[in-house]
Design an enzyme around this catalytic site. Structure first.
Site, PDB file in Angstrom:
ATOM      1  N   HIS A 117      43.919  42.747  25.725  1.00  0.00           N
ATOM      2  CA  HIS A 117      43.076  42.417  25.413  1.00  0.00           C
ATOM      3  C   HIS A 117      41.940  43.783  24.527  1.00  0.00           C
ATOM      4  O   HIS A 117      40.862  43.797  23.662  1.00  0.00           O
ATOM      5  CB  HIS A 117      41.724  41.848  25.875  1.00  0.00           C
ATOM      6  CG  HIS A 117      40.541  40.918  24.928  1.00  0.00           C
ATOM      7  ND1 HIS A 117      39.740  40.748  24.636  1.00  0.00           N
ATOM      8  CD2 HIS A 117      41.050  40.241  23.302  1.00  0.00           C
ATOM      9  CE1 HIS A 117      39.384  39.910  23.437  1.00  0.00           C
ATOM     10  NE2 HIS A 117      40.430  39.136  23.349  1.00  0.00           N
ATOM     11  N   LYS A 119      41.437  47.139  21.772  1.00  0.00           N
ATOM     12  CA  LYS A 119      40.735  47.371  20.659  1.00  0.00           C
ATOM     13  C   LYS A 119      40.533  48.628  20.651  1.00  0.00           C
ATOM     14  O   LYS A 119      38.744  48.887  20.155  1.00  0.00           O
ATOM     15  CB  LYS A 119      40.088  45.996  19.891  1.00  0.00           C
ATOM     16  CG  LYS A 119      40.689  44.765  20.539  1.00  0.00           C
ATOM     17  CD  LYS A 119      39.762  43.683  20.475  1.00  0.00           C
ATOM     18  CE  LYS A 119      40.171  42.189  21.378  1.00  0.00           C
ATOM     19  NZ  LYS A 119      39.137  42.001  21.593  1.00  0.00           N
ATOM     20  N   ASP A 124      42.660  62.309  16.412  1.00  0.00           N
ATOM     21  CA  ASP A 124      42.663  64.136  16.386  1.00  0.00           C
ATOM     22  C   ASP A 124      41.948  64.292  17.632  1.00  0.00           C
ATOM     23  O   ASP A 124      41.091  65.325  17.836  1.00  0.00           O
ATOM     24  CB  ASP A 124      42.139  64.281  15.226  1.00  0.00           C
ATOM     25  CG  ASP A 124      43.104  63.859  13.727  1.00  0.00           C
ATOM     26  OD1 ASP A 124      44.046  63.757  13.522  1.00  0.00           O
ATOM     27  OD2 ASP A 124      42.569  64.160  12.748  1.00  0.00           O
TER      28      ASP A 124
END
Length: 178
Positions: A117, A119, A124
């Site tokens: 789950h 996200k 960089d």
């Protein structure tokens, strides 16, 4: 436009990294700001981008990742297996993953956990985007979601990047259907 009127962007500085001051930017949906901030984060990538996601169907985010790849950014993605394969009745997630793989973006699905789950994006080795925002149209326009970007904090980015690498290593390469 209603979305523009209610978009909320907050930016403020804090001192979190040894290299200097980092800054934070946040936005919410469905007011319209969350997708824009995710796209801004992806567009800022110059050398590397690591995405970890649960649901992955957003055409705008796919286009932004493909554009990053074309400008020479090392893009890699890991997403939840079930949500993006067997629980994808519309086929949008599989189509999105096919586009990434066919463009040469290493993409893996992970099924080690009941639900993967997560996200977040690491850009960089110094910027982290995180929050409740799934990389989907519903997250952009229907759901109540948040996005938080911490710019220029390499210490925080290193923690997220190590976690991302662990999950990517547990995943399986996604094979394009075409």
């Amino acid at each position: 436009m209603k979305r523009a009127l209610f978009a909320l962007f907050l930016t403020f500085a804090f001192f979190g990294s040894a290299a200097g001051a980092a800054s934070i930017e946040t936005a919410f949906s469905p007011e319209g700001g969350a997708l824009d901030l995710v796209l801004k984060t992806i567009d800022s990538a110059r050398s590397s981008l690591r995405l970890s996601g649960y649901a992955f169907t957003s055409p705008e985010i796919v286009r932004a990742l493909l554009a990053a790849k074309r400008r020479g950014v090392d893009v890699r993605v890991v997403v939840d297996y079930k949500e993006n394969t067997s629980f994808d009745p519309s086929g949008k997630a599989r189509a999105a993953l096919n586009l990434l793989v066919n463009a040469g973006i290493p993409t893996r699905t992970i099924h080690v956990y009941p639900i993967f789950h997560e996200k977040f994006i690491v850009v960089d080795d110094k910027t982290v985007e995180a929050g409740s925002f799934n990389y989907t149209a519903a997250a952009s326009f229907r759901n109540s979601e948040d996005v938080l970007v911490i710019w220029d904090d390499s210490a925080l980015a290193a923690i997220y990047l190590a976690h991302w690498q662990d999950r990517f290593d547990q995943g399986d390469d996604y094979a394009s259907a075409y």
